[in-house]
Design a protein around this motif. Sequence first.
Motif, short mmCIF file in Angstrom:
data_model
loop_
_atom_site.label_atom_id
_atom_site.label_comp_id
_atom_site.label_asym_id
_atom_site.label_seq_id
_atom_site.Cartn_x
_atom_site.Cartn_y
_atom_site.Cartn_z
N THR A 28 -0.50 -1.38 -10.27
CA THR A 28 0.38 -0.50 -9.22
C THR A 28 1.67 -1.38 -8.67
O THR A 28 1.48 -2.44 -7.76
CB THR A 28 -0.61 -0.56 -7.93
N ASP A 30 4.23 -1.43 -7.09
CA ASP A 30 4.82 -1.59 -5.63
C ASP A 30 3.84 -2.23 -4.76
O ASP A 30 4.18 -2.48 -3.61
CB ASP A 30 5.39 -0.33 -5.14
N ASP A 31 2.81 -2.81 -5.18
CA ASP A 31 1.89 -3.58 -4.50
C ASP A 31 2.13 -5.22 -4.64
O ASP A 31 1.67 -6.00 -3.85
CB ASP A 31 0.54 -3.52 -4.74
N TYR A 32 3.07 -5.57 -5.65
CA TYR A 32 3.20 -6.79 -6.11
C TYR A 32 4.71 -7.36 -6.14
O TYR A 32 5.62 -6.75 -6.46
CB TYR A 32 2.62 -7.29 -7.41
N SER A 53 7.34 -7.03 -2.79
CA SER A 53 6.92 -5.60 -3.29
C SER A 53 7.60 -4.61 -2.78
O SER A 53 8.02 -3.56 -3.54
CB SER A 53 5.40 -5.58 -2.88
N SER A 54 8.23 -4.72 -1.55
CA SER A 54 9.08 -3.73 -1.15
C SER A 54 10.42 -3.78 -1.36
O SER A 54 11.28 -2.85 -1.41
CB SER A 54 8.84 -3.67 0.47
N ASN A 74 11.05 0.84 -7.56
CA ASN A 74 9.55 0.86 -7.65
C ASN A 74 9.18 2.36 -8.10
O ASN A 74 7.90 2.61 -8.70
CB ASN A 74 8.84 0.78 -6.23
N SER A 101 0.65 -11.36 -5.20
CA SER A 101 0.54 -10.65 -3.54
C SER A 101 1.70 -9.78 -3.44
O SER A 101 2.87 -9.92 -4.25
CB SER A 101 0.65 -11.92 -2.90
N SER A 102 1.92 -9.22 -2.39
CA SER A 102 2.96 -8.28 -2.12
C SER A 102 4.20 -9.23 -1.43
O SER A 102 5.40 -8.88 -1.34
CB SER A 102 2.57 -7.38 -1.16
#
Length: 121
Positions: A28, A30-32, A53-54, A74, A101-102
């Motif tokens: 996924t 956009d989680d990282y 991530s964002s 993303n 991690s994000s």
Amino acid sequence: EVQLQASGGGLVQPGGSLRLSCAASGFTFDDYTMGWFRQAPGKEREGVSSVSSSGGASYVRESVKGRFTISRDNARNTVYLQMNNLKPEDTADYYCAKGTSSWLNHEYDYWGQGTLVTVSS
């Protein structure tokens, strides 16, 4: 299976620009956090830049500040590295990595294949 495919490298003259892309799959996106690393011949790997991530936070190593910009899309599962005013010392194999991690904890668990950037006149 996590896959990271970098592209966009090539031969460029000093002062030139390149845009690297890294297409990601198997997780996924956009989680990282995602990062770019490089390794020049005979030298250790070094982190170049990373983005949360964002996309709201990023890190750029001092030697490329003001010249390199990291970004991510993303929706396309892709991270980019825009490199301007390239210098011969930027010559290296560049590859992207998936963070753990994000947020920008500078820890990575997967690295993709590299794309070679050569800066020479």
